[in-house]
Design a protein around this motif. Structure first.
Motif, mmCIF file in Angstrom:
data_model
loop_
_atom_site.group_PDB
_atom_site.id
_atom_site.type_symbol
_atom_site.label_atom_id
_atom_site.label_comp_id
_atom_site.label_asym_id
_atom_site.label_seq_id
_atom_site.Cartn_x
_atom_site.Cartn_y
_atom_site.Cartn_z
ATOM 1 N N GLN A 41 0.817 -1.223 0.000
ATOM 2 C CA GLN A 41 0.000 0.000 0.000
ATOM 3 C C GLN A 41 0.849 1.271 0.000
ATOM 4 O O GLN A 41 0.508 2.250 -0.650
ATOM 5 C CB GLN A 41 -0.934 0.015 1.217
ATOM 6 N N ASP A 42 1.958 1.270 0.744
ATOM 7 C CA ASP A 42 2.818 2.461 0.794
ATOM 8 C C ASP A 42 3.406 2.770 -0.574
ATOM 9 O O ASP A 42 3.457 3.928 -0.987
ATOM 10 C CB ASP A 42 3.939 2.283 1.824
ATOM 11 N N GLN A 43 3.839 1.753 -1.284
ATOM 12 C CA GLN A 43 4.374 1.968 -2.627
ATOM 13 C C GLN A 43 3.284 2.464 -3.571
ATOM 14 O O GLN A 43 3.526 3.330 -4.407
ATOM 15 C CB GLN A 43 5.001 0.686 -3.175
ATOM 16 N N LEU A 44 2.085 1.914 -3.417
ATOM 17 C CA LEU A 44 0.974 2.357 -4.264
ATOM 18 C C LEU A 44 0.641 3.819 -3.987
ATOM 19 O O LEU A 44 0.473 4.609 -4.919
ATOM 20 C CB LEU A 44 -0.255 1.475 -4.034
ATOM 21 N N ARG A 45 0.549 4.201 -2.706
ATOM 22 C CA ARG A 45 0.240 5.600 -2.349
ATOM 23 C C ARG A 45 1.304 6.570 -2.855
ATOM 24 O O ARG A 45 1.018 7.718 -3.142
ATOM 25 C CB ARG A 45 0.062 5.745 -0.846
ATOM 26 N N GLY A 46 2.554 6.105 -2.962
ATOM 27 C CA GLY A 46 3.640 6.950 -3.438
ATOM 28 C C GLY A 46 3.821 6.930 -4.948
ATOM 29 O O GLY A 46 4.674 7.635 -5.483
ATOM 30 N N PHE A 47 3.017 6.141 -5.644
ATOM 31 C CA PHE A 47 3.126 6.020 -7.090
ATOM 32 C C PHE A 47 2.730 7.342 -7.751
ATOM 33 O O PHE A 47 1.647 7.878 -7.489
ATOM 34 C CB PHE A 47 2.230 4.875 -7.572
ATOM 35 N N PRO A 48 3.590 7.917 -8.594
ATOM 36 C CA PRO A 48 3.308 9.241 -9.169
ATOM 37 C C PRO A 48 2.079 9.283 -10.071
ATOM 38 O O PRO A 48 1.502 10.351 -10.271
ATOM 39 C CB PRO A 48 4.575 9.591 -9.949
ATOM 40 N N ARG A 49 1.643 8.161 -10.587
ATOM 41 C CA ARG A 49 0.460 8.131 -11.465
ATOM 42 C C ARG A 49 -0.719 7.453 -10.768
ATOM 43 O O ARG A 49 -1.533 6.787 -11.395
ATOM 44 C CB ARG A 49 0.802 7.408 -12.769
#
Length: 154
Positions: A41-49
């Motif tokens: 989830q953290d990587q998804l929330r930080g995804f620029p798109r």
């Protein structure tokens, strides 16, 4: 294999130059996560798109809910940058959808242009939170889960 959705543009004679090239979506969000190497989830929330990712997920859920065929769903855009993420022709009505990854979505000029130019019966702003609230005449904001739950009862 139905992994890619090609959403065709809607165009009609409204006196504006309109976008006529299709949009592509990867239909399986799990596969997209794997291809992008998003593992939590953290990587998804930080995804620029993330907004575009949300648009694809929500679009698939709305189309599944309405059981819409490809010749009943479109996107709309003009060269002047007015756009609508999803236009459905359903039960003799024109229904518009905007997908916003925001807890507090707001009305944009594009939405007003789409309502007027496309003569929409209603426009829904779909966001990731819960609940619903009216924004103005013909525009209502809904959390995706709330939209499906409430409209399933109708």
């Amino acid at each position: 294999t139905f992994m890619i959705r090609t959403l065709q543009p809607w165009f009609e004679n409204i006196g504006k130059r309109q976008v006529k090239s299709p949009k592509l979506y990867i239909r399986d969000s799990g596969l997209l996560n794997t291809l992008l190497n998003i593992q939590n989830q953290d990587q998804l929330r930080g995804f620029p798109r993330l907004g575009a990712f949300w648009e694809g997920v929500a679009l698939e859920e709305i189309l599944r809910f309405y059981n819409i065929t490809n010749n009943e769903c479109f996107f709309w855009g003009t060269q002047g940058r007015a756009e609508l993420d999803l236009l459905l022709f359903c039960g003799g009505k024109r229904i518009g959808f905007e997908f916003k990854y925001s807890d507090a979505p707001s009305i944009t000029n594009s939405m007003n242009v789409a309502i007027a130019d496309l003569q929409l019966d209603h426009l829904y702003i779909i966001h990731p939170s819960n609940g619903s609230f009216p924004m103005m005449e013909k525009i209502t904001a809904y959390g995706l889960e709330t939209f499906i739950t409430q409209h399933n009862k109708q």
